[in-house]
Design an enzyme around this catalytic site. Structure first.
Site, PDB file in Angstrom:
ATOM      1  N   LYS A  93      -5.649  -3.891  10.153  1.00  0.00           N
ATOM      2  CA  LYS A  93      -4.721  -2.747  10.174  1.00  0.00           C
ATOM      3  C   LYS A  93      -4.349  -2.353  11.609  1.00  0.00           C
ATOM      4  CE  LYS A  93      -3.687  -2.176   5.972  1.00  0.00           C
ATOM      5  NZ  LYS A  93      -2.316  -2.378   5.532  1.00  0.00           N
TER       6      LYS A  93
ATOM      7  N   ASP B 147       5.917  -9.865  -5.851  1.00  0.00           N
ATOM      8  CA  ASP B 147       4.446  -9.859  -5.849  1.00  0.00           C
ATOM      9  C   ASP B 147       3.973 -11.257  -6.259  1.00  0.00           C
ATOM     10  OD1 ASP B 147       2.371  -7.172  -6.063  1.00  0.00           O
ATOM     11  OD2 ASP B 147       1.524  -9.100  -6.658  1.00  0.00           O
ATOM     12  N   ILE B 148       2.656 -11.518  -6.056  1.00  0.00           N
ATOM     13  CA  ILE B 148       2.088 -12.770  -6.607  1.00  0.00           C
ATOM     14  C   ILE B 148       1.427 -12.511  -7.953  1.00  0.00           C
ATOM     15  CG2 ILE B 148       1.755 -14.162  -4.526  1.00  0.00           C
ATOM     16  CD1 ILE B 148      -1.182 -13.051  -4.524  1.00  0.00           C
TER      17      ILE B 148
ATOM     18  N   GLY C 240       4.266  -6.723  -2.666  1.00  0.00           N
ATOM     19  CA  GLY C 240       3.070  -6.068  -3.225  1.00  0.00           C
ATOM     20  C   GLY C 240       3.473  -5.005  -4.230  1.00  0.00           C
TER      21      GLY C 240
ATOM     22  N   ILE D  86      -5.324   7.016  -1.521  1.00  0.00           N
ATOM     23  CA  ILE D  86      -4.239   7.479  -2.404  1.00  0.00           C
ATOM     24  C   ILE D  86      -4.770   7.595  -3.837  1.00  0.00           C
ATOM     25  CG2 ILE D  86      -1.904   7.033  -3.240  1.00  0.00           C
ATOM     26  CD1 ILE D  86      -2.061   7.496  -0.197  1.00  0.00           C
TER      27      ILE D  86
ATOM     28  N   TYR E 273     -10.813  -5.192   7.221  1.00  0.00           N
ATOM     29  CA  TYR E 273      -9.608  -4.438   6.849  1.00  0.00           C
ATOM     30  C   TYR E 273      -9.091  -3.672   8.069  1.00  0.00           C
ATOM     31  CZ  TYR E 273      -6.776  -1.072   4.108  1.00  0.00           C
ATOM     32  OH  TYR E 273      -5.772  -0.299   3.578  1.00  0.00           O
TER      33      TYR E 273
ATOM     34  N   ARG F 236       2.205 -12.171 -11.275  1.00  0.00           N
ATOM     35  CA  ARG F 236       3.416 -12.401 -12.079  1.00  0.00           C
ATOM     36  C   ARG F 236       3.460 -11.490 -13.300  1.00  0.00           C
ATOM     37  NH1 ARG F 236       6.779 -16.943 -11.757  1.00  0.00           N
ATOM     38  NH2 ARG F 236       5.258 -18.317 -10.792  1.00  0.00           N
TER      39      ARG F 236
ATOM     40  N   GLY G 152       1.205  -3.447  -7.079  1.00  0.00           N
ATOM     41  CA  GLY G 152      -0.036  -2.762  -6.717  1.00  0.00           C
ATOM     42  C   GLY G 152      -0.003  -1.265  -6.992  1.00  0.00           C
ATOM     43  N   GLN G 153      -1.065  -0.583  -6.558  1.00  0.00           N
ATOM     44  CA  GLN G 153      -1.190   0.859  -6.849  1.00  0.00           C
ATOM     45  C   GLN G 153       0.015   1.636  -6.317  1.00  0.00           C
ATOM     46  OE1 GLN G 153      -4.262   3.022  -4.756  1.00  0.00           O
ATOM     47  NE2 GLN G 153      -4.151   4.772  -6.147  1.00  0.00           N
TER      48      GLN G 153
HETATM   49  P1  NAD Z   1      -3.002  -2.884  -4.038  1.00  0.00           P
HETATM   50  O1  NAD Z   1      -4.205  -3.727  -3.776  1.00  0.00           O
HETATM   51  O2  NAD Z   1      -3.028  -1.984  -5.199  1.00  0.00           O
HETATM   52  O3  NAD Z   1      -1.718  -3.809  -4.189  1.00  0.00           O
HETATM   53  C1  NAD Z   1      -1.466  -4.874  -3.310  1.00  0.00           C
HETATM   54  C2  NAD Z   1      -0.531  -5.837  -4.009  1.00  0.00           C
HETATM   55  O4  NAD Z   1      -0.314  -6.944  -3.121  1.00  0.00           O
HETATM   56  C3  NAD Z   1      -1.101  -6.407  -5.312  1.00  0.00           C
HETATM   57  O5  NAD Z   1      -0.190  -6.212  -6.373  1.00  0.00           O
HETATM   58  C4  NAD Z   1      -1.281  -7.896  -5.014  1.00  0.00           C
HETATM   59  O6  NAD Z   1      -1.025  -8.732  -6.136  1.00  0.00           O
HETATM   60  C5  NAD Z   1      -0.264  -8.110  -3.908  1.00  0.00           C
HETATM   61  N1  NAD Z   1      -0.575  -9.261  -3.053  1.00  0.00           N
HETATM   62  C6  NAD Z   1      -1.782  -9.669  -2.587  1.00  0.00           C
HETATM   63  N2  NAD Z   1      -1.642 -10.774  -1.859  1.00  0.00           N
HETATM   64  C7  NAD Z   1      -0.325 -11.061  -1.834  1.00  0.00           C
HETATM   65  C8  NAD Z   1       0.440 -12.093  -1.235  1.00  0.00           C
HETATM   66  N3  NAD Z   1      -0.137 -13.069  -0.513  1.00  0.00           N
HETATM   67  N4  NAD Z   1       1.778 -12.072  -1.407  1.00  0.00           N
HETATM   68  C9  NAD Z   1       2.372 -11.110  -2.149  1.00  0.00           C
HETATM   69  N5  NAD Z   1       1.704 -10.115  -2.763  1.00  0.00           N
HETATM   70  C10 NAD Z   1       0.366 -10.103  -2.599  1.00  0.00           C
HETATM   71  O7  NAD Z   1      -2.685  -2.092  -2.696  1.00  0.00           O
HETATM   72  P2  NAD Z   1      -1.985  -0.665  -2.527  1.00  0.00           P
HETATM   73  O8  NAD Z   1      -3.047   0.340  -2.708  1.00  0.00           O
HETATM   74  O9  NAD Z   1      -0.777  -0.592  -3.326  1.00  0.00           O
HETATM   75  O10 NAD Z   1      -1.671  -0.694  -0.968  1.00  0.00           O
HETATM   76  C11 NAD Z   1      -0.386  -1.001  -0.459  1.00  0.00           C
HETATM   77  C12 NAD Z   1      -0.450  -0.885   1.061  1.00  0.00           C
HETATM   78  O11 NAD Z   1      -0.850   0.451   1.407  1.00  0.00           O
HETATM   79  C13 NAD Z   1      -1.460  -1.808   1.733  1.00  0.00           C
HETATM   80  O12 NAD Z   1      -0.971  -2.197   3.000  1.00  0.00           O
HETATM   81  C14 NAD Z   1      -2.671  -0.920   1.931  1.00  0.00           C
HETATM   82  O13 NAD Z   1      -3.479  -1.353   3.001  1.00  0.00           O
HETATM   83  C15 NAD Z   1      -1.997   0.397   2.242  1.00  0.00           C
HETATM   84  N6  NAD Z   1      -2.866   1.545   1.987  1.00  0.00           N
HETATM   85  C16 NAD Z   1      -3.235   1.854   0.706  1.00  0.00           C
HETATM   86  C17 NAD Z   1      -4.055   2.945   0.491  1.00  0.00           C
HETATM   87  C18 NAD Z   1      -4.490   3.333  -0.896  1.00  0.00           C
HETATM   88  O14 NAD Z   1      -5.360   4.210  -1.030  1.00  0.00           O
HETATM   89  N7  NAD Z   1      -3.941   2.750  -1.952  1.00  0.00           N
HETATM   90  C19 NAD Z   1      -4.504   3.696   1.580  1.00  0.00           C
HETATM   91  C20 NAD Z   1      -4.143   3.326   2.872  1.00  0.00           C
HETATM   92  C21 NAD Z   1      -3.291   2.253   3.060  1.00  0.00           C
HETATM   93  C1  AKB Z   2      -9.157   1.559   0.986  1.00  0.00           C
HETATM   94  O1  AKB Z   2     -10.085   2.332   0.647  1.00  0.00           O
HETATM   95  O2  AKB Z   2      -9.296   0.399   1.379  1.00  0.00           O
HETATM   96  C2  AKB Z   2      -7.759   2.137   0.964  1.00  0.00           C
HETATM   97  C3  AKB Z   2      -7.452   2.735   2.296  1.00  0.00           C
HETATM   98  C4  AKB Z   2      -7.855   4.101   2.593  1.00  0.00           C
HETATM   99  O3  AKB Z   2      -6.883   2.086   3.126  1.00  0.00           O
HETATM  100  N1  AKB Z   2      -7.680   3.069  -0.113  1.00  0.00           N
END
Ligand code: NAD
Ligand code: AKB
Length: 317
Positions: free
Chosen positions: A145, A33-34, A7, A171, A141, A36, A10-11
């Protein structure tokens, strides 16, 4: 040490990759990541591998070829997208985690994976939410989790896999936009404040949620993974937070820098329902005691930085 980040586009991943490469060396941190197109941008500073985390053979090849010893498993579907496509969320968040845990077991690798404030539900105490408390989430979700937290505990207890994790709050960052969550408003609001001086918020003005600025989120992951294992009592799913605010409060903070900024409200019932079931503020004393967690940014410092970075970017574009 050879690190794999799933991943990675992602963010969180897009910034964690750089932080890990700065720390351990570019060639020692593999991004996967998927997505590309976004992923290939990461290949400028180190290896990138296209890989679906739900596919055991694909991920096994990546881990074997690179001799991976530490996995940061970030690939997931976030809360709002998950509620629109619960089947996809179950597949990625549960089957993907299962594949990565099995590979961590097989290749004797440690594994960090984030849980979320989403792992709590409407029957959880919402103020000063304890580390160990009722967890009956009502969103898909949240279901994935809390299941993930239990699965990580199981792999540690049963197989001795070095699993670790935190419950991240929302975040906030300025590099990659969030991937479809309930806390996304707290990122969008800064972009819209700079670009249009107005923002229409999908949560109510008094919806309090825990939040954290990206540098603290990266620091939490790396610090926890570098902590001596003997110090950890909880291992997975540590509550971590940096601030708690409502849309009204963040808009007031932005107005200190952009006085003409205005916030309007158009409530999205799905995301409001999710937010109403999450903590308003978590107790993160277990993380502070067990591995020295302590955030740097509060709402004031984060707002100063977000506005400075985004102003510079939009003025020069
Ligand atoms: P995001 O959605 O920005 O990024 C997720 C990434 O996973 C994407 O780039 C997507 O292309 C990739 N992805 C999706 N399906 C996939 C697969 N089958 N195989 C490989 N890659 C795949 O998410 P994020 O915000 O970067 O979050 C990362 C982790 O942190 C997650 O577990 C999320 O639940 C957790 N989290 C995030 C936040 C937040 O606010 N950003 C808060 C709490 C928890
Ligand atoms: C969401 O809102 O889904 C994420 C999280 C808090 O897990 N930012």
């Amino acid at each position: 040490m050879k690190v794999l980040v799933t991943g990675a586009a992602g963010q969180i991943g897009s910034e964690l990759i750089q932080a890990l490469r700065d720390r351990y060396g570019n060639q020692n941190v593999v991004a996967s990541d998927i997505n590309r197109e976004a992923g290939e941008k990461l290949s400028g500073s180190g290896p990138f591998e296209y890989g679906d985390c739900t596919r055991y053979e694909v991920m096994k090849e990546i881990i074997q070829n690179h001799g991976i010893t530490t996995i940061y498993h970030l690939a997931a579907i976030l809360s709002a997208v998950a509620e629109n496509n619960p089947q996809l969320a179950w597949n990625v968040n549960i089957n993907g985690l299962y594949v990565m845990l099995e590979l961590a077991r097989e290749f004797n690798s440690s594994l960090f994976t984030p849980s979320s404030i989403g792992a709590f539900g409407p029957t959880t105490p919402r103020n000063s939410t304890p580390q160990d408390t009722i967890q009956r989430p009502t969103s898909m979700y949240g279901v994935t989790k809390v299941s993930g937290e239990l699965l990580c505990d199981y792999y540690y207890q049963k197989f001795g896999v070095d699993t670790r994790g935190v419950r991240y709050p929302g975040i906030i960052s300025n590099v990659t936009l969030p991937g479809g969550g309930t806390t996304d408003y707290a990122v969008e609001i800064y972009y819209e404040a700079i670009r249009n001086k107005t923002y229409t918020c999908f949560l109510k003005e008094d919806s309090y949620l825990d939040m954290m600025y990206m540098p603290d989120a990266l620091n939490a992951a790396i610090l926890l993974m570098e902590t001596d294992s003997k110090k950890l009592k909880h291992r997975n799913a540590f509550n971590v937070t940096a601030m708690s605010f409502s849309p009204k409060e963040i808009s007031r903070e932005i107005q200190k820098h952009i006085p003409e900024f205005k916030i309007k409200y158009h409530i999205d019932p799905i995301r409001q329902g999710i937010a109403d079931s999450w903590p308003k503020s978590m107790d993160d004393s277990a993380a502070r005691m067990e591995w020295g967690w302590s955030p740097y940014y509060d709402l004031e410092k984060m707002t100063q930085d977000m506005i400075a970075v985004l102003k510079k970017r939009f003025q020069s574009s």
